[in-house]
Scaffold this active site. Structure first.
Site, short mmCIF file in Angstrom:
data_model
loop_
_atom_site.label_atom_id
_atom_site.label_comp_id
_atom_site.label_asym_id
_atom_site.label_seq_id
_atom_site.Cartn_x
_atom_site.Cartn_y
_atom_site.Cartn_z
N GLU A 36 10.61 -8.16 -3.38
CA GLU A 36 10.98 -6.89 -2.94
C GLU A 36 10.73 -6.60 -1.41
O GLU A 36 9.31 -6.66 -1.46
CB GLU A 36 10.47 -5.74 -3.75
N TRP B 252 0.74 -1.21 0.14
CA TRP B 252 -0.04 -0.07 -0.14
C TRP B 252 0.83 1.15 -0.05
O TRP B 252 0.27 2.23 -0.16
CB TRP B 252 -0.81 0.08 1.22
N CYS C 296 10.26 1.75 1.55
CA CYS C 296 11.27 0.55 1.92
C CYS C 296 12.64 1.14 2.12
O CYS C 296 13.30 0.58 2.61
CB CYS C 296 11.00 -0.39 1.01
P1 NAD Z 1 2.33 -7.08 3.10
O1 NAD Z 1 3.44 -8.16 3.10
O2 NAD Z 1 1.34 -7.10 4.39
O3 NAD Z 1 1.44 -7.10 2.02
C1 NAD Z 1 1.57 -6.95 0.58
C2 NAD Z 1 0.89 -7.45 -0.32
O4 NAD Z 1 0.84 -8.96 -0.08
C3 NAD Z 1 -0.63 -7.09 -0.11
O5 NAD Z 1 -1.31 -7.15 -1.37
C4 NAD Z 1 -1.10 -8.21 0.61
O6 NAD Z 1 -2.64 -8.41 0.36
C5 NAD Z 1 -0.58 -9.51 0.24
N1 NAD Z 1 -0.45 -10.72 1.07
C6 NAD Z 1 -0.58 -10.81 2.31
N2 NAD Z 1 -0.30 -12.00 2.80
C7 NAD Z 1 -0.29 -12.70 1.70
C8 NAD Z 1 -0.13 -14.17 1.26
N3 NAD Z 1 -0.03 -14.93 2.49
N4 NAD Z 1 -0.03 -14.51 0.27
C9 NAD Z 1 -0.05 -13.75 -0.93
N5 NAD Z 1 -0.12 -12.36 -0.68
C10 NAD Z 1 -0.41 -12.04 0.33
O7 NAD Z 1 2.97 -5.52 3.09
P2 NAD Z 1 2.60 -4.12 3.37
O8 NAD Z 1 2.18 -4.07 4.82
O9 NAD Z 1 1.30 -3.89 2.31
O10 NAD Z 1 3.58 -3.40 2.75
C11 NAD Z 1 4.62 -2.82 3.82
C12 NAD Z 1 5.87 -3.69 3.59
O11 NAD Z 1 6.28 -3.68 2.14
C13 NAD Z 1 7.05 -2.96 4.38
O12 NAD Z 1 7.87 -4.07 4.70
C14 NAD Z 1 7.99 -2.62 3.00
O13 NAD Z 1 9.17 -2.41 3.52
C15 NAD Z 1 7.78 -3.31 1.96
N6 NAD Z 1 8.25 -2.66 0.55
C16 NAD Z 1 9.27 -3.10 0.07
C17 NAD Z 1 9.72 -2.52 -1.25
C18 NAD Z 1 10.90 -2.88 -1.78
O14 NAD Z 1 11.07 -2.63 -2.72
N7 NAD Z 1 11.58 -3.90 -1.29
C19 NAD Z 1 8.93 -1.44 -1.36
C20 NAD Z 1 7.70 -0.99 -0.86
C21 NAD Z 1 7.30 -1.65 0.39
#
Ligand code: NAD
Length: 479
Positions: free
Chosen positions: A248, A149, A282
């Protein structure tokens, strides 16, 4: 109130369950839109549509694919205000930042529209007489694109652009609590005229709809951005089908300010990268290591910048920082700051919610600077994902590099110095997928982006990002 539907097989559709969820504005907790709440069955239908579309899209010449992707990018630019408004209302970021994000997404599409023409092969000699080896690259198949998000449009475009340019069809799953702008982006893109089923989007909880996309044998590639713990789960599940994954994940980025750094520049860079998007980035600056001799000057400059930032509803044009995304994010930030203060940190500014009626309903928090920080504190070990800049003084550069690398994460790192030799020496020794020298961003559309250690696997952007959607085939020719 608008209803955001899913996109399956070229049509805008409701969930098979008929259920909807409501998306709320983090600036005031008012409802913004209803969203069709997808199920595993919807995810399966979308995967089947993508599988059906794959032969046509993968068989389309790359320059024609490129033309269509360019057309999609143009449509995104034409609809930038509508998409950006949804982004601000569901995620909180200031409208000008939302527009910058959507524009960046269109630029990524344009880049991949061209890069897709450069999928080259090889022609190799053989150890056997009269034999040659032809190496070609082909699209891997249906891709599942799962995104978070914090940058729901931009991070999706990195995957969408590369997948389409490689010749893959895909099913995207935008974040459950902020799916509006991402879905609008995909709907607009789809209007460019892709074969039905090439571009699909499903909504719903990760543990259910996301899990189906990962586990279903139709998907051959999983591109995921999100938390490290989710990435670990996805990797385990993808192992059952030996699927290609790119992950990522989280970050804990160090920011080194050397004795010879331009302190004004360094403070401006640190302020922007620690506080913009409320630190929910991130590659946000998470730990600042400042040389002992300049640490106090640097801290003063950073505090004066932090205190000038205007916090408020992202739709208001004079605002620099919107609310945090959710109550949970704000509480995590508060817990990290409280932990640091208990363990001996000094609070130089912020560290609380702003006062005033206009802030009473949103998830606002003031940009925060801490000093006397050490590595026992959660702000240095975990991903805060909040507007917090912790400062640690260092006496020797070697020690600062060791502390920078003392993390399970390795996404981005930054160093500020006026010495080329120091810059390159430090950059080479930092354990990170991207190092910024005298700047605060490691994202470049032509260059690979990704993490070391528990920050991820694989690369996005540039030609490296395209390779993640391609399989290699060896054709052995007897002449
Ligand atoms: P999240 O892992 O909770 O969710 C990310 C996505 O995965 C969402 O669409 C969610 O619905 C889905 N998801 C959750 N559980 C799942 C499962 N069991 N199977 C498949 N899909 C699933 O992350 P968030 O809270 O939305 O985002 C924040 C995180 O993202 C932070 O840790 C941040 O560092 C990371 N992030 C990383 C980068 C990068 O490029 N390295 C960039 C942006 C954000």
């Amino acid at each position: 109130m608008i209803t955001s539907k899913m996109l399956i097989d070229g049509r805008s559709v409701d969930s098979c369950s008929g259920k909807v969820s409501v998306i709320y504005n983090p600036a005031n907790q008012e409802p913004v839109a209803k969203v069709s709440l997808g199920t595993r069955l919807d995810a399966r239908l979308a995967l089947e549509a993508a599988r059906k579309a794959f032969p046509e899209w993968s068989g389309t010449q790359s320059h024609l694919r490129g033309e269509m992707i360019h057309r999609g990018a143009g449509l995104v630019r034409r609809n930038i205000d509508e998409i950006s408004k949804l982004l601000t209302q569901e995620q909180g970021k200031p409208f000008k930042d939302a527009k910058r994000e959507v524009l960046a997404a269109a630029d990524v599409l344009d880049y991949y529209a061209e890069e897709g023409k450069r999928i080259f092969g090889d022609w190799l000699p053989s150890t056997s007489k009269g034999v040659r080896s032809l190496i070609i690259k082909q699209p891997i198949g249906v891709a599942a694109l799962i995104t978070p998000w914090n940058f729901p449009v931009d991070l999706l475009s990195w995957k969408v652009g590369a997948a389409l340019a490689a010749g893959c069809t895909f099913v995207a799953k935008p974040p459950s609590l902020a799916p509006l702008a991402a879905t609008a982006f995909l709907q607009v893109l789809n209007d460019a005229g892709f074969p039905a089923g090439t571009v699909n989007a499903v909504h719903g909880p990760g543990e259910d709809v996301g899990a189906e996309l990962v586990e279903n044998p139709i998907s051959r590639k999983i591109a995921f951005t999100g938390e490290t713990s989710t990435g670990r789960w996805i990797m385990e599940k993808a192992a059952a089908g030996i699927k290609r994954v790119s992950l990522e994940l989280g970050g804990q980025s160090p920011f080194l300010v050397c004795e010879d750094a331009d302190l004004d520049k360094a403070a401006a860079a640190a302020s922007q990268r620690a506080f913009s998007n409320m630190g929910q980035i991130c590659i946000s600056v998470n730990r600042i290591y400042a040389a002992k001799t300049i640490a106090e000057d640097f801290a003063d400059k950073l505090v004066s910048r932090a205190e000038r930032l205007r916090v408020g509803d992202g739709m208001s044009p004079e605002v620099d920082l919107g609310p945090m995304f959710s109550q949970a994010q704000r509480e995590k930030t508060e817990a990290h700051v409280a932990d640091a203060l208990e363990k001996g940190a000094d609070l130089l500014c912020g560290g609380r919610r702003p006062k005033g009626k206009e802030f009473s309903k949103g998830y606002f928090y003031l940009p925060t600077v801490l000093s006397k920080v050490n590595h026992s504190m959660r702000v240095t070990r975990e991903e805060t994902f909040g507007p917090v800049a912790p400062i640690i003084k260092f006496e020797s550069l070697d020690k600062a590099i060791d502390m920078s690398n003392d993390s399970e994460y390795g996404l981005a790192a930054y160093v500020f110095t006026s010495s080329l030799s120091t810059a390159l020496t430090v950059a080479e020794r930092l354990e990170a997928g991207g190092v910024g020298v005298n700047l605060n961003n490691v994202v470049e559309v032509q260059a690979p982006f990704g993490g070391w250690k528990q920050s991820g696997l694989g690369r996005e952007l540039g030609h490296y990002g395209l390779e993640e959607y391609l399989e290699v085939k060896h054709i052995r020719l007897g002449l």
